[in-house]
Structures are given as C-alpha cells and as structure tokens.
Design a protein around this motif. Structure first.
Motif, PDB file in Angstrom:
ATOM      1  N   ALA A 175       0.817  -1.226   0.000  1.00  0.00           N
ATOM      2  CA  ALA A 175       0.000   0.000   0.000  1.00  0.00           C
ATOM      3  C   ALA A 175       0.842   1.264   0.000  1.00  0.00           C
ATOM      4  CB  ALA A 175      -0.928   0.008   1.211  1.00  0.00           C
ATOM      5  N   GLY A 176       2.139   1.119   0.293  1.00  0.00           N
ATOM      6  CA  GLY A 176       2.994   2.297   0.374  1.00  0.00           C
ATOM      7  C   GLY A 176       3.074   3.074  -0.924  1.00  0.00           C
ATOM      8  N   ALA A 177       3.112   2.360  -2.054  1.00  0.00           N
ATOM      9  CA  ALA A 177       3.228   3.040  -3.344  1.00  0.00           C
ATOM     10  C   ALA A 177       2.003   3.897  -3.654  1.00  0.00           C
ATOM     11  CB  ALA A 177       3.434   2.009  -4.451  1.00  0.00           C
ATOM     12  N   LEU A 178       0.861   3.556  -3.077  1.00  0.00           N
ATOM     13  CA  LEU A 178      -0.368   4.304  -3.350  1.00  0.00           C
ATOM     14  C   LEU A 178      -0.389   5.668  -2.668  1.00  0.00           C
ATOM     15  CD1 LEU A 178      -2.951   1.389  -2.947  1.00  0.00           C
ATOM     16  CD2 LEU A 178      -1.877   2.230  -5.060  1.00  0.00           C
ATOM     17  N   VAL A 179       0.371   5.811  -1.581  1.00  0.00           N
ATOM     18  CA  VAL A 179       0.379   7.080  -0.835  1.00  0.00           C
ATOM     19  C   VAL A 179       1.769   7.704  -0.776  1.00  0.00           C
ATOM     20  CG1 VAL A 179      -1.617   6.462   0.558  1.00  0.00           C
ATOM     21  CG2 VAL A 179       0.666   5.819   1.332  1.00  0.00           C
ATOM     22  N   GLY A 180       2.652   7.243  -1.634  1.00  0.00           N
ATOM     23  CA  GLY A 180       3.986   7.830  -1.678  1.00  0.00           C
ATOM     24  C   GLY A 180       5.006   7.189  -0.764  1.00  0.00           C
ATOM     25  N   GLY A 181       4.667   6.070  -0.115  1.00  0.00           N
ATOM     26  CA  GLY A 181       5.610   5.356   0.733  1.00  0.00           C
ATOM     27  C   GLY A 181       5.707   5.966   2.126  1.00  0.00           C
ATOM     28  N   GLY A 182       6.531   5.341   2.944  1.00  0.00           N
ATOM     29  CA  GLY A 182       6.761   5.843   4.289  1.00  0.00           C
ATOM     30  C   GLY A 182       5.662   5.566   5.289  1.00  0.00           C
ATOM     31  N   ILE A 183       4.754   4.635   4.989  1.00  0.00           N
ATOM     32  CA  ILE A 183       3.655   4.380   5.919  1.00  0.00           C
ATOM     33  C   ILE A 183       4.035   3.365   7.000  1.00  0.00           C
ATOM     34  CG2 ILE A 183       2.000   4.835   4.077  1.00  0.00           C
ATOM     35  CD1 ILE A 183       1.360   1.887   4.014  1.00  0.00           C
ATOM     36  N   GLU A 184       5.211   2.780   6.861  1.00  0.00           N
ATOM     37  CA  GLU A 184       5.644   1.792   7.848  1.00  0.00           C
ATOM     38  C   GLU A 184       5.740   2.398   9.240  1.00  0.00           C
ATOM     39  OE1 GLU A 184       9.485  -1.197   8.573  1.00  0.00           O
ATOM     40  OE2 GLU A 184       9.194  -0.173   6.668  1.00  0.00           O
ATOM     41  N   ASN A 185       6.098   3.679   9.320  1.00  0.00           N
ATOM     42  CA  ASN A 185       6.305   4.319  10.619  1.00  0.00           C
ATOM     43  C   ASN A 185       4.998   4.624  11.348  1.00  0.00           C
ATOM     44  OD1 ASN A 185       9.126   4.362  10.353  1.00  0.00           O
ATOM     45  ND2 ASN A 185       9.035   6.226   9.117  1.00  0.00           N
ATOM     46  N   TRP A 186       3.919   4.891  10.587  1.00  0.00           N
ATOM     47  CA  TRP A 186       2.686   5.275  11.263  1.00  0.00           C
ATOM     48  C   TRP A 186       1.561   4.239  11.137  1.00  0.00           C
ATOM     49  CZ3 TRP A 186      -1.200   5.449   7.689  1.00  0.00           C
ATOM     50  CH2 TRP A 186      -0.886   5.798   6.370  1.00  0.00           C
ATOM     51  N   PHE A 187       1.720   3.240  10.289  1.00  0.00           N
ATOM     52  CA  PHE A 187       0.665   2.249  10.123  1.00  0.00           C
ATOM     53  C   PHE A 187       0.344   1.495  11.417  1.00  0.00           C
ATOM     54  CE2 PHE A 187      -0.973  -1.947   8.909  1.00  0.00           C
ATOM     55  CZ  PHE A 187      -2.058  -1.564   8.132  1.00  0.00           C
ATOM     56  N   PRO A 188       1.331   1.146  12.280  1.00  0.00           N
ATOM     57  CA  PRO A 188       0.979   0.461  13.537  1.00  0.00           C
ATOM     58  C   PRO A 188       0.012   1.258  14.407  1.00  0.00           C
ATOM     59  CG  PRO A 188       3.321   0.244  13.118  1.00  0.00           C
ATOM     60  CD  PRO A 188       2.792   1.204  12.099  1.00  0.00           C
ATOM     61  N   TYR A 189       0.091   2.582  14.338  1.00  0.00           N
ATOM     62  CA  TYR A 189      -0.799   3.393  15.167  1.00  0.00           C
ATOM     63  C   TYR A 189      -2.219   3.394  14.591  1.00  0.00           C
ATOM     64  CZ  TYR A 189       3.623   4.802  17.153  1.00  0.00           C
ATOM     65  OH  TYR A 189       4.856   4.783  17.747  1.00  0.00           O
ATOM     66  N   VAL A 190      -2.338   3.221  13.284  1.00  0.00           N
ATOM     67  CA  VAL A 190      -3.663   3.059  12.684  1.00  0.00           C
ATOM     68  C   VAL A 190      -4.281   1.751  13.179  1.00  0.00           C
ATOM     69  CG1 VAL A 190      -4.919   2.759  10.517  1.00  0.00           C
ATOM     70  CG2 VAL A 190      -3.042   4.421  10.657  1.00  0.00           C
ATOM     71  N   LEU A 191      -3.479   0.686  13.186  1.00  0.00           N
ATOM     72  CA  LEU A 191      -3.972  -0.584  13.714  1.00  0.00           C
ATOM     73  C   LEU A 191      -4.405  -0.442  15.173  1.00  0.00           C
ATOM     74  CD1 LEU A 191      -1.409  -3.212  12.325  1.00  0.00           C
ATOM     75  CD2 LEU A 191      -3.786  -2.898  11.630  1.00  0.00           C
ATOM     76  N   ALA A 192      -3.580   0.276  15.957  1.00  0.00           N
ATOM     77  CA  ALA A 192      -3.896   0.455  17.373  1.00  0.00           C
ATOM     78  C   ALA A 192      -5.218   1.205  17.551  1.00  0.00           C
ATOM     79  CB  ALA A 192      -2.760   1.200  18.069  1.00  0.00           C
ATOM     80  N   MET A 193      -5.439   2.237  16.757  1.00  0.00           N
ATOM     81  CA  MET A 193      -6.689   2.988  16.862  1.00  0.00           C
ATOM     82  C   MET A 193      -7.888   2.124  16.496  1.00  0.00           C
ATOM     83  SD  MET A 193      -5.946   6.897  15.649  1.00  0.00           S
ATOM     84  CE  MET A 193      -5.304   6.452  14.039  1.00  0.00           C
ATOM     85  N   LEU A 194      -7.740   1.276  15.498  1.00  0.00           N
ATOM     86  CA  LEU A 194      -8.829   0.376  15.133  1.00  0.00           C
ATOM     87  C   LEU A 194      -9.149  -0.586  16.271  1.00  0.00           C
ATOM     88  CD1 LEU A 194      -7.857  -0.442  11.433  1.00  0.00           C
ATOM     89  CD2 LEU A 194      -9.660   1.091  12.239  1.00  0.00           C
ATOM     90  N   PHE A 195      -8.113  -1.097  16.927  1.00  0.00           N
ATOM     91  CA  PHE A 195      -8.343  -1.989  18.061  1.00  0.00           C
ATOM     92  C   PHE A 195      -9.000  -1.252  19.221  1.00  0.00           C
ATOM     93  CE2 PHE A 195      -5.819  -5.186  16.006  1.00  0.00           C
ATOM     94  CZ  PHE A 195      -6.194  -6.375  16.609  1.00  0.00           C
ATOM     95  N   LEU A 196      -8.625   0.015  19.440  1.00  0.00           N
ATOM     96  CA  LEU A 196      -9.242   0.796  20.503  1.00  0.00           C
ATOM     97  C   LEU A 196     -10.738   0.973  20.261  1.00  0.00           C
ATOM     98  CD1 LEU A 196      -6.569   3.570  21.188  1.00  0.00           C
ATOM     99  CD2 LEU A 196      -7.268   1.730  22.742  1.00  0.00           C
ATOM    100  N   LEU A 197     -11.122   1.073  18.996  1.00  0.00           N
ATOM    101  CA  LEU A 197     -12.525   1.231  18.666  1.00  0.00           C
ATOM    102  C   LEU A 197     -13.304  -0.074  18.824  1.00  0.00           C
ATOM    103  CD1 LEU A 197     -12.222   3.464  15.470  1.00  0.00           C
ATOM    104  CD2 LEU A 197     -12.987   4.177  17.736  1.00  0.00           C
ATOM    105  N   VAL A 198     -12.660  -1.192  18.491  1.00  0.00           N
ATOM    106  CA  VAL A 198     -13.349  -2.481  18.487  1.00  0.00           C
ATOM    107  C   VAL A 198     -13.172  -3.233  19.810  1.00  0.00           C
ATOM    108  CG1 VAL A 198     -13.515  -4.715  17.342  1.00  0.00           C
ATOM    109  CG2 VAL A 198     -13.116  -2.651  15.994  1.00  0.00           C
ATOM    110  N   ARG A 199     -11.939  -3.274  20.309  1.00  0.00           N
ATOM    111  CA  ARG A 199     -11.644  -4.008  21.543  1.00  0.00           C
ATOM    112  C   ARG A 199     -10.627  -3.212  22.357  1.00  0.00           C
ATOM    113  NH1 ARG A 199     -12.414  -9.096  23.563  1.00  0.00           N
ATOM    114  NH2 ARG A 199     -10.808  -9.872  24.977  1.00  0.00           N
ATOM    115  N   PRO A 200     -11.084  -2.266  23.164  1.00  0.00           N
ATOM    116  CA  PRO A 200     -10.167  -1.371  23.889  1.00  0.00           C
ATOM    117  C   PRO A 200      -9.187  -2.096  24.803  1.00  0.00           C
ATOM    118  CG  PRO A 200     -12.421  -0.561  23.980  1.00  0.00           C
ATOM    119  CD  PRO A 200     -12.492  -1.936  23.392  1.00  0.00           C
ATOM    120  N   ALA A 201      -9.549  -3.253  25.332  1.00  0.00           N
ATOM    121  CA  ALA A 201      -8.660  -3.973  26.240  1.00  0.00           C
ATOM    122  C   ALA A 201      -7.590  -4.766  25.507  1.00  0.00           C
ATOM    123  CB  ALA A 201      -9.470  -4.913  27.133  1.00  0.00           C
ATOM    124  N   GLY A 202      -7.649  -4.823  24.177  1.00  0.00           N
ATOM    125  CA  GLY A 202      -6.687  -5.629  23.430  1.00  0.00           C
ATOM    126  C   GLY A 202      -7.137  -7.080  23.320  1.00  0.00           C
TER     127      GLY A 202
END
Length: 293
Positions: free
Chosen positions: A256-283
């Motif tokens: 997916a990096g090529a679609l947004v210019g690359g460099g998403i490796e640094n912030w993608f984990p925080y997107v995953l974390a936010m999704l988990f906070l919305l669905v299962r806050p306790a992990g």
C-alpha cells in the motif's frame, strides 16, 4: 507468493523485536497497574553500560553480568526511592514518577558513559539465509529464538515459582496479597529486576541493529501499539501484538505504500492500534474492566 511469504516472515520476525520491548511494560503493569514510561530509558541504560564495558576490554559475559548487576541495583533504588514512598498512590501519580525516572535514568547513563553513538557487534550478521526456498534475515532468526527462550523462562518463573505465584496474587488484588503476608516491596524489586533483564536483552538486540544511541530510548513509542493490540496485562499478548504490528507494517509498506507515496511503515501500527481501541479497547488478551469487577 514467495515474495509475499518473505515479506510476511520478515515482518513477523521483526515484530519479535517489538514484543521484547512490550514485555518489559507488561511485567511492571501486572505488578503495579502502572505504565512504566521509564522502560525505554532502561533499555538505553543497559545497552550503553554493556557496550561501554566491552569497548574498555571487559569480556562479553563479564560485561553482561556487570550490566545485569547494575540493573538489579537500579531496581533496588527504584523500589526504595520511588515506589515505597508512593505506595497506594493513584496510578497517574506513579506514572508521572516513572516519567521523571525516565529522564533521570537517561541522564545518568549519558553522564556515566557519554552521549556518542556506539556500534555493537553480537557476532550475528544481518544477512539473508535460505530456508525452504525463502530468504530470511539471520539476525531476525537469532532475535526470534532469543525472544522465545526469554518467554519460556518467564513463563516458568511466573507459573512454577513462589515469587511468580506471589506476583500473580499481587496482580489480581494488591490489598488481599498484602493481607496474606506477601511483601509488596519484595515483589516490586523482583519485577523491576526482571524488567531490567528484559531491557538488557532488548537493548543488546536493538543496539546491534540500529546502534547504541540516545534514540534507543524511543523504542518505547513502538511498544505502544503492540500493547494496545495485545493487551497491557498479558505476556502472550505482547508477543501476538508484536507479530501483528511487525507483519502489518511490512505488508502495508510493500503493498500500500506506493499508493500514498511510501513511508507508511512508521505510522501504520498506530492506525492498527486505533482500530483496536474502537473495536476491543482492552486488546486481544487484556483484562476488561467488567472482568475486574
């Protein structure tokens, strides 16, 4: 398909490195219910102490033993000077105490050993090796084996020993554990000492990969999404969370990096974390508030 599997396996093995950082947080959170912001500083202190001793001609295993002893001394000082005076205070008070401890530990490490960047060679080259037609990093395999061994040792410690059973009792109900004679100060020292061992191993592996430098203490930021996904109170959750983060960021960067210019490796984990906070806050393996009640 081979390329996909190589990226996936590489991400999973890299995720083990994140899991090592997260385990240190889980240990102290289980014992006190406090997020230890000083864990990253402990990683820096341990790695900087070890590499400085080695550079001064101290043999590897002696340097490891001396550094481990210094982490034990640090655990004793933390219990006596920080935790004991703040016993039974609110979690936010203890969290602020660990924040201050982080800066003190970083300052002490650099005052003792300097602020220059150090290279660290563990004798394991970061070169690809072929396994079943796939190429994976030799260093990542070594790190994964080290993490697996550490988790096995911790599992035996916390499930088969007296100190481990005491820790589980403190984690379930601190006041009840004290009522039956468990000394909270001894548990705190033991947990911080084990967290120091984890910090030392983490510091050696991360230091060998990125160098021993001030930014090593910032690995705490990479542990946050791992803890959110896996849960703050589960060692197994730290492992699974690290694997998810490692694999997710690598696959996202490649596909997916090529679609947004690359460099998403640094912030993608925080997107995953936010999704988990919305669905299962306790992990995935965290303890829900309703369970505690």
């Amino acid at each position: 398909m081979d390329f996909f599997l190589e990226v996936l396996i590489g991400g999973l093995l890299s995720g083990v490195m994140y899991s090592l950082v997260a385990i240190g947080f889980v240990l102290i959170y289980k014992a006190s219910g406090v997020f230890n912001f000083a864990q990253g500083a402990m990683v820096l202190f341990a790695a900087l102490t070890f590499v400085s001793l080695v550079e001064r001609g101290v043999p590897f295993w002696l340097a490891f033993a001396v550094t481990l002893a210094s982490m034990l001394v640090l655990a004793l000082l933390v219990e006596r000077l920080v935790l004991r005076p703040l016993a039974n205070r609110s979690p936010i008070t203890l969290f602020m105490a660990t924040l201050g401890l982080a800066y003190i530990t970083e300052g002490a490490a650099q005052a003792l050993w300097g602020a220059q960047v150090h290279g660290l060679d563990l004798g394991i080259e970061d070169v690809p090796v072929e396994l079943g037609g796939l190429f994976v990093s030799r260093f990542d395999l070594f790190a994964a084996a080290t993490a697996a061994t550490l988790v096995l040792v911790l599992s035996v410690l916390f499930n088969k020993t007296r100190i481990g059973l005491s820790l589980r009792a403190v984690a379930d109900d601190t006041l009840a554990a004290q009522a039956v004679g468990i000394r909270l100060s001894r548990i705190w020292v033991a947990v911080w000492a084990v967290a120091g061992l984890v910090a030392l191993i983490t510091g050696l592996l991360w230091g060998a990969r990125v160098g021993v430098q001030f930014s090593l203490s910032l690995v705490v930021l990479k542990a946050l999404p791992v803890l959110i996904i896996g849960g703050f109170s589960s060692i197994g959750g730290a492992i699974v969370g690290g694997l998810i983060v490692g694999a997710g960021e690598k696959l996202a960067e490649i596909y997916a990096g090529a679609l947004v210019g690359g460099g998403i490796e640094n912030w993608f984990p925080y997107v995953l974390a936010m999704l988990f906070l919305l669905v299962r806050p306790a992990g995935l393996f965290g303890e829900r508030a309703i369970d505690r009640v």
